[in-house]
Design a protein around this motif. Structure first.
Motif, mmCIF file in Angstrom:
data_model
loop_
_atom_site.group_PDB
_atom_site.id
_atom_site.type_symbol
_atom_site.label_atom_id
_atom_site.label_comp_id
_atom_site.label_asym_id
_atom_site.label_seq_id
_atom_site.Cartn_x
_atom_site.Cartn_y
_atom_site.Cartn_z
ATOM 1 N N GLU A 88 34.497 35.027 7.342
ATOM 2 C CA GLU A 88 33.196 34.540 6.879
ATOM 3 C C GLU A 88 33.314 33.166 6.230
ATOM 4 O O GLU A 88 32.386 32.359 6.277
ATOM 5 N N ALA A 100 37.734 43.393 20.720
ATOM 6 C CA ALA A 100 36.386 43.603 20.164
ATOM 7 C C ALA A 100 36.444 43.998 18.689
ATOM 8 O O ALA A 100 37.461 44.483 18.202
ATOM 9 N N GLY A 117 32.120 40.502 3.451
ATOM 10 C CA GLY A 117 32.617 39.170 3.813
ATOM 11 C C GLY A 117 32.242 38.092 2.835
ATOM 12 O O GLY A 117 32.733 36.956 2.920
ATOM 13 N N GLY A 133 40.570 41.983 15.608
ATOM 14 C CA GLY A 133 39.641 41.279 14.719
ATOM 15 C C GLY A 133 40.278 41.056 13.355
ATOM 16 O O GLY A 133 40.140 39.985 12.754
ATOM 17 N N ALA A 134 41.001 42.063 12.896
ATOM 18 C CA ALA A 134 41.629 41.983 11.569
ATOM 19 C C ALA A 134 42.778 40.978 11.556
ATOM 20 O O ALA A 134 42.914 40.186 10.615
ATOM 21 N N GLY A 171 44.306 45.706 13.943
ATOM 22 C CA GLY A 171 43.280 45.442 14.961
ATOM 23 C C GLY A 171 43.241 43.955 15.275
ATOM 24 O O GLY A 171 43.638 43.137 14.438
ATOM 25 N N THR A 191 41.346 48.429 8.806
ATOM 26 C CA THR A 191 39.954 48.726 8.471
ATOM 27 C C THR A 191 39.154 49.172 9.692
ATOM 28 O O THR A 191 39.304 48.595 10.761
ATOM 29 N N GLY A 192 38.314 50.160 9.506
ATOM 30 C CA GLY A 192 37.425 50.577 10.587
ATOM 31 C C GLY A 192 37.865 51.903 11.178
ATOM 32 O O GLY A 192 38.494 52.730 10.514
ATOM 33 N N VAL A 217 30.733 36.843 11.249
ATOM 34 C CA VAL A 217 31.586 37.989 11.581
ATOM 35 C C VAL A 217 30.640 39.192 11.655
ATOM 36 O O VAL A 217 29.807 39.369 10.762
ATOM 37 N N PRO A 218 30.752 39.999 12.711
ATOM 38 C CA PRO A 218 29.772 41.070 12.899
ATOM 39 C C PRO A 218 29.787 42.132 11.807
ATOM 40 O O PRO A 218 30.779 42.331 11.109
ATOM 41 N N MET A 271 41.364 37.588 11.568
ATOM 42 C CA MET A 271 40.696 37.253 10.296
ATOM 43 C C MET A 271 41.645 36.578 9.307
ATOM 44 O O MET A 271 41.280 35.621 8.631
ATOM 45 N N ASP A 290 35.280 46.613 17.447
ATOM 46 C CA ASP A 290 34.734 47.883 17.930
ATOM 47 C C ASP A 290 34.041 48.681 16.836
ATOM 48 O O ASP A 290 33.008 49.312 17.085
ATOM 49 N N SER A 291 34.597 48.676 15.650
ATOM 50 C CA SER A 291 34.080 49.545 14.583
ATOM 51 C C SER A 291 32.675 49.183 14.118
ATOM 52 O O SER A 291 32.013 49.993 13.479
ATOM 53 N N MET A 325 39.431 43.991 4.999
ATOM 54 C CA MET A 325 39.750 43.727 6.409
ATOM 55 C C MET A 325 40.717 42.543 6.555
ATOM 56 O O MET A 325 40.552 41.508 5.923
HETATM 57 C C1 LIG Z 1 35.639 40.868 5.235
HETATM 58 C C2 LIG Z 1 34.985 41.834 6.156
HETATM 59 N N1 LIG Z 1 34.198 41.362 7.129
HETATM 60 C C3 LIG Z 1 33.602 42.223 8.001
HETATM 61 C C4 LIG Z 1 33.789 43.573 7.877
HETATM 62 C C5 LIG Z 1 33.113 44.562 8.804
HETATM 63 N N2 LIG Z 1 34.072 45.159 9.728
HETATM 64 C C6 LIG Z 1 34.644 46.375 9.519
HETATM 65 S S1 LIG Z 1 35.655 46.840 10.734
HETATM 66 C C7 LIG Z 1 35.340 45.428 11.597
HETATM 67 C C8 LIG Z 1 35.907 45.191 12.969
HETATM 68 C C9 LIG Z 1 37.388 45.192 13.002
HETATM 69 O O1 LIG Z 1 37.784 44.792 14.289
HETATM 70 P P1 LIG Z 1 39.249 45.055 14.784
HETATM 71 O O2 LIG Z 1 40.221 44.698 13.739
HETATM 72 O O3 LIG Z 1 39.409 44.394 16.108
HETATM 73 O O4 LIG Z 1 39.310 46.634 14.931
HETATM 74 P P2 LIG Z 1 38.427 47.603 15.860
HETATM 75 O O5 LIG Z 1 37.199 47.907 15.090
HETATM 76 O O6 LIG Z 1 38.152 46.910 17.152
HETATM 77 O O7 LIG Z 1 39.308 48.804 16.037
HETATM 78 C C10 LIG Z 1 34.448 44.591 10.909
HETATM 79 C C11 LIG Z 1 33.987 43.269 11.381
HETATM 80 C C12 LIG Z 1 34.624 44.007 6.830
HETATM 81 N N3 LIG Z 1 34.901 45.309 6.621
HETATM 82 N N4 LIG Z 1 35.195 43.121 6.000
#
Ligand SMILES: Cc1ncc(C[n+]2csc(CCOP(=O)(O)OP(=O)(O)O)c2C)c(N)n1
Length: 375
Positions: free
Chosen positions: A49, A290, A75, A261-262, A259, A207-208, A22-23, A265, A292-293, A235
């Motif tokens: 993760e 994406a 993660g 990604g969230a 989001g 989150t983000g 996970v990025p 997850m 994106d954050s 997240m």
């Molecule tokens: C468990 C965990 N893994 C990775 C991260 C790092 N992280 C913070 S925001 C984010 C991206 C979230 O993506 P999304 O939900 O699509 O929202 P966007 O950023 O695109 O608005 C990541 C991977 C985290 N905070 N917690």
């Protein structure tokens, strides 16, 4: 500093050819390099993760080759269960190499949600008996450090880790960047949604950058932050935080700004939401395809039919929107009809360069929402 390409070559010379994770913003240049240079079937950006550790384990079982699992240290919590009950030498004994971005490294300035995690991370690795090495911008012998960790991982047939400090990687710009041509971006969507809602509606944002944009909208419009819960960490869990509030406060409409990604997850949460079915619950997914954050790495968000999933999970209403008009109409439908309801708005990735961060602490944010909810 090390170039992502050089680091990739070091991993390759140690036999790594499969990547998942996970990025993380600290690893974004390396993640971008592998997105551009590893065939799609050998690089899977995973849901969480823990799933990445499990995928790496399956890869090893089938190929005999350890995989690389990259993650932010946030993660590690998601990964602990499969690390200890699957890959650990006392269970299946599976070698895999983790690349962990060290947010909240002691002595470095970082956001509140990263401080505790950063402080205890090495203790967590020590408690799990995971061998690790630290790498930062002034590490001179990265090849040797990485080689030593590989040797330990192979000798003990166990998970091992390279812990990466901020500023370790040189910049790498993603060549295969996907751009969508939609009408809005996330911040536009947030402004429209919040402008359509009335004062007493509770917002739980993900989150983000989404939570930062909610904070900035309230600040700019002098609205106070007492209706909002900004999920700065954890997240994927904002929809359950909102469920907890919605079940207790059935007289308040609760809106989740999530989001892609969230949601991906911890997608199991949708099943629980559909089953609990609180009428005052509204789930809005801002899908930019994406992460994106943390650098804009792709998710499977644009390939996933979230609204059908929500419907199948039991949400009473499920709508998709691509334009401002569709979004405004959608929010109106959510406002006027009992939930649980789901609205997906597809947007372009990207954010303002000068986007601020909450100036009040998470604890202050919680207290003002609790006071507001208790009225
Ligand atoms: C468990 C965990 N893994 C990775 C991260 C790092 N992280 C913070 S925001 C984010 C991206 C979230 O993506 P999304 O939900 O699509 O929202 P966007 O950023 O695109 O608005 C990541 C991977 C985290 N905070 N917690």
């Amino acid at each position: 500093m090390i170039s992502p390409r050089k680091f990739f070559d070091i991993l390759k010379s140690n036999g790594i050819s499969f990547f998942t994770g996970v990025p993380d913003s600290l690893l974004k240049d390396f993640c971008a390099y592998i997105t551009d240079n590893v065939p799609k079937k050998n690089h899977i950006i995973n849901s969480n993760e823990g799933a990445a550790v499990a995928l790496a384990s399956g890869h090893y079982i089938a190929s005999g080759n350890p995989a690389l699992v990259y993650m932010q240290n946030s993660g590690l919590g998601n990964a602990v269960n499969p690390l200890l009950s699957l890959a650990d030498p006392e269970v299946y004994s599976i070698p895999l190499l983790m690349l962990i971005g060290w947010r909240g490294e002691p002595g470095k300035k970082d956001e509140p949600q990263h401080i505790k995690q950063g402080k205890v991370m090495l203790d967590i690795l020590n408690a799990m008996n995971i061998p690790y090495a630290l790498i930062n911008s002034s590490t001179e012998n990265i090849e040797e450090t990485t080689g030593n960790i590989f040797s330990k991982m192979k000798e003990l047939s166990c998970p091992a880790a390279l812990v990466i400090s901020e500023g370790t990687f040189e910049e790498y710009k993603l060549v295969k960047e996907k751009h969508s041509d939609l009408q809005l971006n996330r911040e536009d969507a947030i402004k429209i949604i919040l402008s359509e809602l009335s004062e007493d509606q509770v917002i739980v944002s993900t989150t983000g950058k989404a939570s930062r944009e909610v904070f900035e909208y309230r600040k700019k419009n002098n609205l106070g932050h007492q209706n909002d819960f900004l999920t700065v960490g954890s997240m994927g869990h904002c929809s359950q935080i909102a469920l907890g509030i919605a079940l207790e406060k059935s007289n308040r409409q609760v809106y989740v700004l999530d989001g892609d990604g969230a949601v991906i997850m911890h997608m199991g949460s949708l099943v629980i939401l559909g089953n609990e079915a609180p009428e005052n619950y509204r789930h809005i997914l801002i899908n930019n395809g994406a992460h994106d954050s943390v650098g804009g790495q792709p998710t499977a968000g644009f390939e996933t039919d979230f609204s059908s999933i929500a419907k199948a999970c039991g949400y009473k209403i499920s709508i998709t929107a691509d334009t401002e008009k569709q979004l405004r109409d959608g929010v109106l439908i959510l406002k006027e009809n009992p939930g649980p309801s789901f609205l997906e708005i597809r947007v372009n990735k990207g954010a303002r360069k000068d986007l601020g961060r909450p100036t009040s602490s998470p604890a202050e944010n919680k207290i003002s929402l609790m006071e507001n909810l208790s009225k």
